[in-house]
Every structure is written in C-alpha cells, then in structure tokens.
Design a protein around this motif. Structure first.
Motif, PDB file in Angstrom:
ATOM      1  N   ALA A 187      10.552  45.022  17.028  1.00 32.77           N
ATOM      2  CA  ALA A 187       9.329  45.715  17.375  1.00 32.77           C
ATOM      3  C   ALA A 187       9.035  47.064  16.461  1.00 32.77           C
ATOM      4  O   ALA A 187       7.740  47.121  16.319  1.00 32.77           O
ATOM      5  CB  ALA A 187       9.230  46.085  18.916  1.00 32.77           C
ATOM      6  N   ASP A 188      10.031  47.706  16.112  1.00 30.13           N
ATOM      7  CA  ASP A 188       9.690  48.812  15.248  1.00 30.13           C
ATOM      8  C   ASP A 188       9.719  48.632  13.638  1.00 30.13           C
ATOM      9  O   ASP A 188       9.659  49.585  12.966  1.00 30.13           O
ATOM     10  CB  ASP A 188      10.774  49.961  15.681  1.00 30.13           C
ATOM     11  CG  ASP A 188      12.179  49.435  15.377  1.00 30.13           C
ATOM     12  OD1 ASP A 188      12.518  48.278  15.318  1.00 30.13           O
ATOM     13  OD2 ASP A 188      13.124  50.344  15.163  1.00 30.13           O
ATOM     14  N   HIS A 204       0.248  45.414  11.969  1.00 29.87           N
ATOM     15  CA  HIS A 204       0.537  44.732  13.459  1.00 29.87           C
ATOM     16  C   HIS A 204       0.884  45.899  14.180  1.00 29.87           C
ATOM     17  O   HIS A 204       0.816  45.392  15.693  1.00 29.87           O
ATOM     18  CB  HIS A 204       1.468  43.642  13.105  1.00 29.87           C
ATOM     19  CG  HIS A 204       0.892  42.503  12.323  1.00 29.87           C
ATOM     20  ND1 HIS A 204       0.609  42.469  11.053  1.00 29.87           N
ATOM     21  CD2 HIS A 204       0.458  41.088  12.812  1.00 29.87           C
ATOM     22  CE1 HIS A 204       0.202  41.100  10.543  1.00 29.87           C
ATOM     23  NE2 HIS A 204      -0.120  40.712  11.766  1.00 29.87           N
ATOM     24  N   ARG A 205       1.169  47.034  14.014  1.00 31.66           N
ATOM     25  CA  ARG A 205       1.503  47.796  15.168  1.00 31.66           C
ATOM     26  C   ARG A 205       0.297  48.586  15.624  1.00 31.66           C
ATOM     27  O   ARG A 205       0.280  49.214  16.990  1.00 31.66           O
ATOM     28  CB  ARG A 205       2.443  48.925  14.602  1.00 31.66           C
ATOM     29  CG  ARG A 205       3.959  48.455  14.343  1.00 31.66           C
ATOM     30  CD  ARG A 205       4.845  49.170  13.953  1.00 31.66           C
ATOM     31  NE  ARG A 205       4.551  50.088  12.927  1.00 31.66           N
ATOM     32  CZ  ARG A 205       5.336  49.706  11.773  1.00 31.66           C
ATOM     33  NH1 ARG A 205       5.878  48.668  11.632  1.00 31.66           N
ATOM     34  NH2 ARG A 205       4.948  50.590  10.729  1.00 31.66           N
TER      35      ARG A 205
END
Length: 147
Positions: free
Chosen positions: A72-73, A79-80
């Motif tokens: 996720a990071d 996309h974040r």
C-alpha cells in the motif's frame, strides 16, 4: 491456449508490463502481476470473449493482480491520491505518454471515457498535491495537470 488468446497476450504483454512497472515502481512486482493476470485470463478466456469488452475484462484482472503484488505504501503516487480509474488514465496518458486512443484500447473503454477521466483527474488533483507529487512525472507536471 487458443490462437486468439495468444495473439491478445502477445499484443498486450509489453504494454501491460510498462504500465505495471510504472504503477508498482518495482520490476519484479510488475512482472508477477502481469504474468499472474495473463494466467488468470487464460483460465477465463472463453467467458472474456463473450463479454462486452475483452480488453476491459483483462484490464480489471491486471488491476487486481497489481493490487496483490504491491504494498500500500509503494507504487504510483497517482494511485495514492486519485481513484483507480482516474489514476490509471493519468498514468497511461500523462506519465507514460500513451495516446488517448491507445489508452482507451488498452483499458477497453471509449476514447470519450479517457477524455472525461483526464478532466476529472485534473479537477481532483489539487495544485498542492501536484507540487508534492511532481516526481510522478520525472520532476515536471504535464500541461494537463495543475501545478
């Protein structure tokens, strides 16, 4: 494997790899995602051919496989901060330089959808975020994005 599947795979594999590499920021994760998607696609190919847009079905599978292979990071700054369909479109067209028509073809949507998504991405990608995420475009923000 059917001839039509092999043709689809060979036509799109390089484009999927390029996109997945940009989205994940990791060549190994990108390769796992693309090869996993192509394996999944082979299993459901007959059903995919009966769908309204085989390219859209394949694009959806690619996104699912990228999600599985990406922390996720990490990955695409776009996309974040943007919804997936907006970030995908911006990444393809603005970051990778894929034409509107080719982006539409790859994602299995009409070119008008690509244009609309880019317009929405411009509105949602606030100037302060553009400054923060300039590196998503190698240090510059496209003329399409505020900043």
């Amino acid at each position: 494997m059917t001839v039509d599947y092999v043709a689809f795979r060979e036509l799109n594999r390089p484009r999927y790899r390029r996109y997945a590499r940009a989205r994940t920021g990791d060549a190994d994760a990108a390769e796992r995602a693309v090869e996993g998607m192509l394996a999944d696609l082979a299993v459901v190919w007959k059903e995919v051919l009966r769908s309204p847009s085989p390219a859209a079905a394949a694009w959806c599978l690619l996104g699912q496989n990228i999600e599985k292979c990406t922390r996720a990071d990490t990955g695409s700054a776009l996309h974040r901060v943007l919804r997936t369909e907006l970030a995908d479109t911006a990444l393809l067209h603005l970051q990778l330089g894929v034409s509107l028509m080719d982006a539409a073809d790859l994602m299995g949507v009409d070119v008008s959808v690509v244009r609309a998504r880019l317009a929405v991405a411009e509105r949602e990608f606030r100037p302060e975020l553009a400054a923060r995420y300039r590196m998503a475009w190698g240090g510059t923000v496209s003329r399409h994005m505020p900043g």
